[in-house]
Write a protein that holds these residues in place. Structure first.
Motif, PDB file in Angstrom:
ATOM      1  N   CYS A 205      -1.008   5.529 -11.962  1.00 17.46           N
ATOM      2  CA  CYS A 205      -2.141   6.419 -11.661  1.00 17.46           C
ATOM      3  C   CYS A 205      -2.820   5.834 -10.431  1.00 17.46           C
ATOM      4  N   CYS A 208      -6.806   4.706 -11.011  1.00 16.74           N
ATOM      5  CA  CYS A 208      -7.191   3.413 -11.593  1.00 16.74           C
ATOM      6  C   CYS A 208      -6.142   2.336 -11.348  1.00 16.74           C
ATOM      7  N   CYS A 231      -4.767  10.788 -17.214  1.00 15.50           N
ATOM      8  CA  CYS A 231      -4.531   9.349 -17.351  1.00 15.50           C
ATOM      9  C   CYS A 231      -5.289   8.883 -18.589  1.00 15.50           C
ATOM     10  N   CYS A 234      -8.132   6.112 -17.240  1.00 16.20           N
ATOM     11  CA  CYS A 234      -9.360   6.488 -16.514  1.00 16.20           C
ATOM     12  C   CYS A 234      -9.789   7.928 -16.770  1.00 16.20           C
TER      13      CYS A 234
HETATM   14 ZN   LIG Z   1      -6.002   6.375 -14.175  1.00 15.79          ZN
END
Ligand SMILES: [Zn+2]
Length: 246
Positions: A205, A208, A231, A234
């Protein structure tokens, strides 16, 4: 939630605009030009205070010097009177002795007063120099502040221009999104305080920077392309592309 796969790609453009807007807001808050204006204004205030102090000092010294000069005049007149009394030849021997003694003490007094006048004149010169230095310092600081204000205003205008451009670009992207997807994006953005979506790149991701574990990856891989996936770390909407590593 489902949203067209291609529509989901547009979230990345939205996130780019939000990043740009956040950076602009940060730049506006931390503008060094603002600190420069404050520093120059502070210097200007200090010089203005020094100027007032020097002016007061000069006035006080002038007044004191005038008083001393008046005292010198008084002593001189008294001595002249005593002398003319002696010179008139009408004073008795006893009076002359007393007048001569007074003349001696008047001469000492005059000499003392004249010393004091000289001392005051020196102090006046020092005070004058301090006044000039304060006036020059203040003028210089004022010019510096004005220059700094101009630089700050230019920087702020530049930031305002960029902000308007990015806001318009963001609005254009947002206009191409369905209301529920945009609402979700904005909700996530409020939670992360940055962006509401990120690209999934090489299983990571990009919001994050956490790599998806096997179970998460399998879930994303098996999800319908039009399914909105997020995600787990996050909360951002994960936008899948050819580089996602799925
Ligand atoms: Zn993330």
């Amino acid at each position: 939630m489902k949203a067209d796969h291609f529509e989901q790609q547009k979230l990345l453009a939205l996130a780019d605009e939000d990043v740009a807007l956040t950076q602009l807001a940060h730049r506006r808050r931390t503008l060094p030009e603002v600190a420069a204006v404050e520093a120059a204004a502070e210097a200007e205030r200090r010089f203005a205070e020094a100027e007032v102090r020097a002016e007061t000092e000069v006035r006080d010294l002038d007044r004191e010097q005038k008083r001393l000069e008046a005292d010198v005049d008084t002593v001189r007149q008294r001595a002249a009177r005593d002398q003319s009394r002696i010179d008139s030849g009408s004073a008795t021997a006893k009076e002359i002795t007393s007048l001569q003694s007074e003349l001696q003490s008047l001469a000492r007094r005059q000499s003392d007063l004249e010393d004091q006048v000289l001392e005051f004149m020196e102090r006046r010169e020092t005070a004058d120099a301090a006044l000039v230095a304060a006036q020059e310092g203040r003028a210089q600081a004022a010019a510096e502040r004005e220059r700094a204000e101009q630089l700050r205003d230019d920087a702020l205008a530049d930031i305002a221009d960029s902000t308007a451009r990015h806001e318009a670009a963001r609005a254009e992207v947002a206009a191409g999104l369905s209301a529920p997807l945009l609402a979700l994006y904005d909700r996530v953005k409020a939670q992360t305080g940055a962006t509401g979506a990120a690209v999934l790149k090489a299983r990571q991701c990009q919001g994050c920077r956490i790599e998806l574990n096997g179970r998460e990856l399998a879930a994303v891989r098996n999800a319908d392309p039009h399914e909105v996936v997020r995600c787990e770390n996050c909360g951002r909407i994960l936008v899948r592309t050819a580089e996602s590593g799925l």
